[in-house]
Scaffold this active site. Structure first.
Site: not given
Length: 349
Positions: A27, A80, A129, A329
């Protein structure tokens, strides 16, 4: 209130399963501010690569290194902890002398570049992003492949991710408890998290109900439409429906859904009646948002991942790349591809 896992899918519930974030390297998030440092000013923008560190922890460590108060270090968005992320931090360090930030050491972090900047970096002040995700142990390659093709054309629901509501929905539960009392909440962080969770849950519910329609992207009288990539919106009228539908089909315009709060929601007539009916039973959360003077706003109903591409490493492993605007998201994309196992928490704001 519809549980997040039960929200309506745009492409139907995925047929297969897969593993998201088997390790942090699966990720990868690269923050896109949309601008370059000025090269002068009392602030220093620092681009950091981090693995296994949350944003606030790194910001506090940077403040300690620079011998400044923690509040003098800001960032555009939380990233995150369980991922490999590149993001910018901003430290207020007046004076002509530039500190040697290459000497900043923190396990899991690396300073990539830094430069002077005139303005403080504020929360939300980013363009978007870029994501690189690896899904492992995919049980149905053909289904995922077709879904990726469909997402290129039709997008995904622009849901707020489960992480917006806290572990086990704790933020939403806090909002509901608060709504049932008149007890002031002094903790600013709790206030922010709970109000955000309340409004996000109502938005998700409105979108979930809209997605149950046969043609989810059909413009109706009174819809609030947004120019793609812009925040402003206008109301659709019956006389314009055909032309507005063409522009929506061309992705020039986006149908929006309400972020309920005080003041007018933005839709009118048929569209307003639909939105109000979708959340009619959630009176406590709506009353809370009005009571706390959270202004109503709009958010695009669908999300179109940009620069979407993918590469199958083998029949059960796929690498997926895409770019999302701020506030969206990545898990809203993954949710339409597979039923995930493993960690499902990542925010891109």
């Amino acid at each position: 209130m519809i549980e997040f896992d039960n929200l309506t899918y745009l492409h139907g519930k995925p047929q297969g399963t897969g593993l998201l974030k088997a390790n942090p390297e699966d990720f990868v998030v690269v923050e896109d501010l949309g601008f370059e440092p000025d090269g002068e000013g009392e602030h220093i923008l620092v681009r950091i690569l981090k693995n296994g560190c949350n944003t606030r922890f790194v910001a506090d460590a940077l403040a300690k290194f620079l011998k400044i108060h923690a509040r003098e270090v800001s960032f555009a968005g939380q990233k995150d902890k369980h991922a490999v992320t590149e993001q910018w931090l901003c430290a207020r360090v007046p004076g002509k002398e530039m500190p040697d930030l290459s000497a900043f050491q923190l396990e899991g972090c690396q300073v990539l570049e830094y430069a002077r900047h005139k303005r403080k970096l504020r929360l939300g002040a980013l363009k978007g992003n870029a994501f690189t995700l690896v899904l492992r142990e995919v049980s149905n390659r053909d289904d995922v492949e077709q879904r990726l093709i469909d997402i290129c054309v039709k997008g995904v629901p622009n849901y707020f991710g489960a992480q917006r509501f806290g572990i086990g929905g704790s933020n939403l539960q806090g909002a509901l408890r608060w709504a049932q009392t008149n007890t002031p909440v002094r903790d600013r962080n709790k206030r922010s998290f709970w109000l955000s969770a309340a409004r996000s849950a109502l938005f998700n519910q409105i979108v979930a109900e809209r997605l149950k329609k046969a043609d989810v992207n059909q413009v109706v009288d009174g819809d609030a439409l947004q120019l793609a990539g812009r925040g402003s919106w206008f109301v659709a009228t019956t006389e314009e429906l055909a032309e507005l539908q063409r522009r929506v089909n061309d992705k020039e315009l986006m149908i929006t859904a309400a972020l309920p709060g005080s003041g007018e929601w933005g839709t009118q007539r048929e569209a307003l009646a639909f939105e109000q009916a979708a959340v009619a039973e959630e009176t406590e959360l709506q009353t809370l948002l009005v009571r706390e003077k959270v202004e109503a706003a709009r958010r695009a109903m669908l999300l179109y991942p940009q620069q979407l591409s993918w590469n199958w490493w083998d029949d059960v492993t796929v690498e997926i790349r895409f770019w999302l605007p701020a506030g969206s998201f990545a898990t809203s994309v993954v949710r339409e591809l597979i039923n995930t196992t493993g960690d499902y928490a990542h925010i891109a704001e």
